[in-house]
Design an enzyme around this catalytic site. Sequence first.
Site, PDB file in Angstrom:
ATOM      1  N   THR A   1       0.739  -1.085   0.148  1.00 18.17           N
ATOM      2  CA  THR A   1       0.046   0.000  -0.229  1.00 18.17           C
ATOM      3  C   THR A   1       0.818   1.297   0.062  1.00 18.17           C
ATOM      4  O   THR A   1       0.522   2.308  -0.301  1.00 18.17           O
ATOM      5  CB  THR A   1      -0.834   0.247   1.190  1.00 18.17           C
ATOM      6  OG1 THR A   1      -0.101  -0.275   2.359  1.00 18.17           O
ATOM      7  CG2 THR A   1      -1.939  -1.106   1.252  1.00 18.17           C
TER       8      THR A   1
ATOM      9  N   ASP B   1       9.685   0.770   4.794  1.00 16.39           N
ATOM     10  CA  ASP B   1      10.620   0.047   5.438  1.00 16.39           C
ATOM     11  C   ASP B   1      11.651   1.264   6.145  1.00 16.39           C
ATOM     12  O   ASP B   1      12.171   0.948   6.965  1.00 16.39           O
ATOM     13  CB  ASP B   1      11.545  -0.870   4.502  1.00 16.39           C
ATOM     14  CG  ASP B   1      10.685  -2.055   3.847  1.00 16.39           C
ATOM     15  OD1 ASP B   1       9.472  -2.085   4.215  1.00 16.39           O
ATOM     16  OD2 ASP B   1      11.081  -2.449   2.839  1.00 16.39           O
TER      17      ASP B   1
ATOM     18  N   SER C   1      32.288  -5.931   5.706  1.00 12.64           N
ATOM     19  CA  SER C   1      31.084  -6.761   6.349  1.00 12.64           C
ATOM     20  C   SER C   1      31.502  -8.103   7.136  1.00 12.64           C
ATOM     21  O   SER C   1      32.180  -9.039   6.348  1.00 12.64           O
ATOM     22  CB  SER C   1      29.870  -6.926   5.273  1.00 12.64           C
ATOM     23  OG  SER C   1      29.028  -7.801   5.891  1.00 12.64           O
TER      24      SER C   1
ATOM     25  N   GLY D   1      13.161 -10.929   4.286  1.00 13.03           N
ATOM     26  CA  GLY D   1      12.408  -9.789   3.998  1.00 13.03           C
ATOM     27  C   GLY D   1      12.022  -8.852   5.359  1.00 13.03           C
ATOM     28  O   GLY D   1      10.944  -8.256   5.382  1.00 13.03           O
ATOM     29  N   LEU D   2      13.147  -8.874   6.227  1.00  9.62           N
ATOM     30  CA  LEU D   2      12.830  -7.874   7.320  1.00  9.62           C
ATOM     31  C   LEU D   2      13.853  -6.660   7.283  1.00  9.62           C
ATOM     32  O   LEU D   2      14.074  -6.368   8.256  1.00  9.62           O
ATOM     33  CB  LEU D   2      13.058  -8.664   8.746  1.00  9.62           C
ATOM     34  CG  LEU D   2      12.268 -10.178   8.741  1.00  9.62           C
ATOM     35  CD1 LEU D   2      13.058 -10.661  10.019  1.00  9.62           C
ATOM     36  CD2 LEU D   2      10.886 -10.214   8.881  1.00  9.62           C
TER      37      LEU D   2
ATOM     38  N   GLY E   1      18.046 -12.616   3.400  1.00 13.28           N
ATOM     39  CA  GLY E   1      16.897 -12.813   2.486  1.00 13.28           C
ATOM     40  C   GLY E   1      15.728 -12.961   3.126  1.00 13.28           C
ATOM     41  O   GLY E   1      14.700 -13.443   2.597  1.00 13.28           O
TER      42      GLY E   1
HETATM   43  C1  GLA Z   1       9.032  -3.950   0.503  1.00 10.89           C
HETATM   44  C2  GLA Z   1       9.267  -2.462  -0.009  1.00 10.89           C
HETATM   45  C3  GLA Z   1       8.347  -1.736   0.844  1.00 10.89           C
HETATM   46  C4  GLA Z   1       6.664  -2.250   0.549  1.00 10.89           C
HETATM   47  C5  GLA Z   1       6.656  -3.785   0.941  1.00 10.89           C
HETATM   48  C6  GLA Z   1       5.354  -4.216   0.736  1.00 10.89           C
HETATM   49  O1  GLA Z   1       9.200  -4.263   1.701  1.00 10.89           O
HETATM   50  O2  GLA Z   1      10.558  -2.164   0.540  1.00 10.89           O
HETATM   51  O3  GLA Z   1       8.198  -0.277   0.388  1.00 10.89           O
HETATM   52  O4  GLA Z   1       6.332  -1.808  -0.553  1.00 10.89           O
HETATM   53  O5  GLA Z   1       7.716  -4.327   0.225  1.00 10.89           O
HETATM   54  O6  GLA Z   1       4.269  -3.893   1.376  1.00 10.89           O
END
Ligand code: GLA
Length: 392
Positions: free
Chosen positions: A39, A178, A71, A130-131, A128
């Site tokens: 969104t 994020d 790193s 997604g956090l 990887g």
């Molecule tokens: C990724 C993107 C965010 C957002 C999400 C989905 O994390 O970086 O900006 O769009 O996907 O909600």
Amino acid sequence: MVKNMKTKILEAFEKVYGDASGAKVYFAPGRVNMIGEHTDYNGGHVFPCALTIGTYAAVKKRADRKLRFYSMNFTKVGVLESSLDDLSPSEEAGWTNYPKGVMWAFAGRGMKMDVGLDMVIYGNIPNGSGLSSSASLEVLTGFALRDQFGFDVSNVDLALIGQYSENNFNGMNCGIMDQFASAMGKKDHAIFLNTADLSYEYAPLVLDGAKIIVTNSKVKHSLVDSAYNNRRSECEKALAQLQTVVDIKGLGDLSEEAFEAHKDVIDDPVRQRRAKHAVYENQRTIQAVEALAKKDVDTFGQLMNASHVSLRDDYEVSCEEIDILVEEAWKIDGVVGSRITGGGFGGCTVSIVKDEAVDTFREKVGAAYRERVGKEAEFYVVEIGDGPYELV
Ligand code: GLA
């Protein structure tokens, strides 16, 4: 624990660069999003929170214009060198394209570093997952530059600069969620952010008798960035068609009723489903935050479940492994809600689980995942932390 981390990073700094005297250590968090997915680039609402895991950096100014990066997560890569006179993206630069992109974005806003830096990075966000490890690295770099060079920027600016660099230096057209969650995080609170105007409120998120659990599928499907950019452009096309009949700036401006009344102007059925998700997900997010304010966690959980169905069927950003984690979670008594979180195509789910069901949740979801996917899922009880800080 934090003190140990500081020592550990400074020791690495000394080993790699010879002298850590005068180096400062900073942290910026990763995030988990509770609801409001895909969104943020549609002018809608999101509801993420910052985690206590994230990325750390030891940083020290140099006398010349060199940039050196190391790193602790990619020790085999060794030290990657660059210069303030070469702030352009390249494949060889690997992960350093993130901090370099932030330096480039600062310079583009007139905030030029007069000398280079030596940096050591360590991240404890699973790879990887997604956090938002990349957003945390961007915010971390911005925070370090502000402190080292005295640049006059707010934490919201750090988020915007991070997003700008990711869009324009790294080619990922992410929204603001994020970076905003990382830069603006607050312990024990989620952030109810309206991405249309960046207005936000903090909502307490300590649940009475329940825990928030992140489950890592340990899968990340390829072409995630191109699929993401593709969703974004599908939404833009749907919006342009809707704008021929309604006066809106983003899909987030539409109620469900208004969408249903006008949706046929979107001439492509796939784009129509994408837009439907964006509109309905935004409304679900608003309702979920209202429910939470009334301590109605059950409604919050049902909206999380509906969010998953919509991401799976209309937005098509889930995958088999994630669907298995969610379906298995839904079967368990005491699971209030469960859904995919983040950009999709792998990564993690987020679930609200009653205290007494937490052990069963781990056992049953873990066993089913092992059996159906052949992998070990990982479970983390979420601790909601603050935005970036210096480790003193
Ligand atoms: C990724 C993107 C965010 C957002 C999400 C989905 O994390 O970086 O900006 O769009 O996907 O909600």
